[in-house]
Design a protein around this motif. Sequence first.
Motif, mmCIF file in Angstrom:
data_model
loop_
_atom_site.group_PDB
_atom_site.id
_atom_site.type_symbol
_atom_site.label_atom_id
_atom_site.label_comp_id
_atom_site.label_asym_id
_atom_site.label_seq_id
_atom_site.Cartn_x
_atom_site.Cartn_y
_atom_site.Cartn_z
ATOM 1 N N ILE A 1 0.868 -1.181 0.000
ATOM 2 C CA ILE A 1 0.000 0.000 0.000
ATOM 3 C C ILE A 1 0.903 1.229 0.000
ATOM 4 O O ILE A 1 1.816 1.326 0.830
ATOM 5 N N GLN A 2 0.681 2.168 -0.922
ATOM 6 C CA GLN A 2 1.534 3.353 -0.958
ATOM 7 C C GLN A 2 0.721 4.600 -1.302
ATOM 8 O O GLN A 2 -0.327 4.518 -1.951
ATOM 9 N N THR A 3 1.234 5.726 -0.833
ATOM 10 C CA THR A 3 0.564 6.995 -1.093
ATOM 11 C C THR A 3 0.770 7.399 -2.552
ATOM 12 O O THR A 3 1.772 7.044 -3.180
ATOM 13 N N THR A 4 -0.176 8.163 -3.077
ATOM 14 C CA THR A 4 -0.091 8.622 -4.468
ATOM 15 C C THR A 4 0.240 10.104 -4.560
ATOM 16 O O THR A 4 0.354 10.631 -5.670
ATOM 17 N N GLN A 5 0.373 10.782 -3.421
ATOM 18 C CA GLN A 5 0.801 12.173 -3.413
ATOM 19 C C GLN A 5 1.433 12.483 -2.063
ATOM 20 O O GLN A 5 1.180 11.775 -1.084
ATOM 21 N N PRO A 6 2.285 13.502 -2.002
ATOM 22 C CA PRO A 6 2.992 13.797 -0.753
ATOM 23 C C PRO A 6 2.022 14.136 0.391
ATOM 24 O O PRO A 6 0.903 14.602 0.172
#
Length: 515
Positions: free
Chosen positions: A156-161
């Motif tokens: 699972i990873q973020t798509t924006q800072p």
Amino acid sequence: MEERIQYDFGVDERHGIYRTIPFIKTNEDNKKYELTFSKFSIVNGEDQPYRFTTSKTSGTISLKIGDANRTITGIHPYVVNYTVSGALTYFSDHDEFYWNVTGNDWQVPISQVKAVVELPQDIPQSSIQVACYTGATGATFSNCNSSLDANNRLTIQTTQPLGAFEGLTIVVGFPKNVVAVLEPKPYVPFWETITGKILLVLIGIGAILWYIGLPIWIITHWLKYGRDPKPATGVASAWFEAPKTQKGRLLTPGETGTLLDEEAGMREVTATIVDLARRGYMKIVEKKKNDFYLVKQKNIEDNNVEKHERTLFNGIFEESQDVRIKDADLISTVSSVKSQLYGAVVSEKFFDKNPESTRTKYYVLAGTAFVTGNMMLAIIAFIFGHAMPRKTLLGTQAAAVARSLKNFLSSQERWLAGIAKNQLMFEKLLPYAIAFGVEKIWAERCKDIVMKDPSWYQGYGSHTFTSMYLLSALTRTQSSFVSAATPTRSSSGFSSGSSGGFSGGGGGGGGGGSW
């Protein structure tokens, strides 16, 4: 648990970073529970250990990483490893890892976050539920995505800072019975309790009684008052009827199961539903695959129905005569039925006292002992408390009959097999087999019977009706019924993060910065 942090100090000369992690989480009833953190280790990107100190204050563990006699600049990696227990949440239909990965108290922005969760490879991927939330505490944004590889490695990873004081929270749901149940311990500061203040005064006497006196007393009490008397008759290998009351009434499947194992659980409740259906009061209908309904066939107006059966029947059909099990809320009804089953075995003089009340006292004592670290008392109270309910002589004689019936239902003896070869006996004794937990054996023994569809069950689609088909359908029915009769919150009072989660929810969290 492993955290890999890449921290950019820029041109600022700093000593290192600090990381704060809460070890207290609060449920919807404002009750606090404590997670247990241990085995901290911190290394750099080349597996070289960092200097760090650990402290606890105000419900938070603080890690201060770095050397006070040395300053650093630029990008530095930190690999933080630790073990945490009590982080999972347990529900009626699934278990869940609801975790605040980054924490929402970082005073600096975060360019990207990636979380990896490794699940057992034998879990079907279709049963894995995933959700993620980003933003400040309480936000429900999902600026993140997830992927699951063939080895059940979830990324699972973020798509924006993320900005300062923003974080990533993940929710991973999976089937029950994959992990052991280890609930977080209730958290109450010792100095805030009256008991704690009293114990400070009486610590000497209390320690002797708590660690030595009570364990000895429990064992002695069980030897004198906890063992069942020996019945006048033994256990037979072939018995085809349930035990009887003093007035000659056959015990229901629910009563028989409660008598034998001294517990009224979902097996006894499910057996009661099947028996009521078999007797023509309701019909079990599978309208779509795995979508079961209970359809009322007639009112309960005769005297051949016991109190717990009437309560269950009226509770199911309180608002409708055609009840979809998945939509039913039967929590209070099932609780009443269980209480009435215990009451029935006491009123029929099979027990002098309610078995559940007897056990509960010792379970509370065992839990208290566990929380206070008295493992000997916890083990003794749990084991002997479970065995403490005592049948009367009448109860042991009736239990011998029940055990004889169970032997018949589960026996593999050849000479008993021929007795079971008719559909009427199969249907009549099936509820008792369910109450005893031997329904699979009973259905297997009856699989060669030439059967016609019973009037009390209607399956979905075309099929060849057999005892094994009926058992499979009833097993799926039971799963649906257990969900309808079980609270949707976890046993410690937490709601699921899959439905109504938010950034900053679950366990974990905290934040950090540089020093």
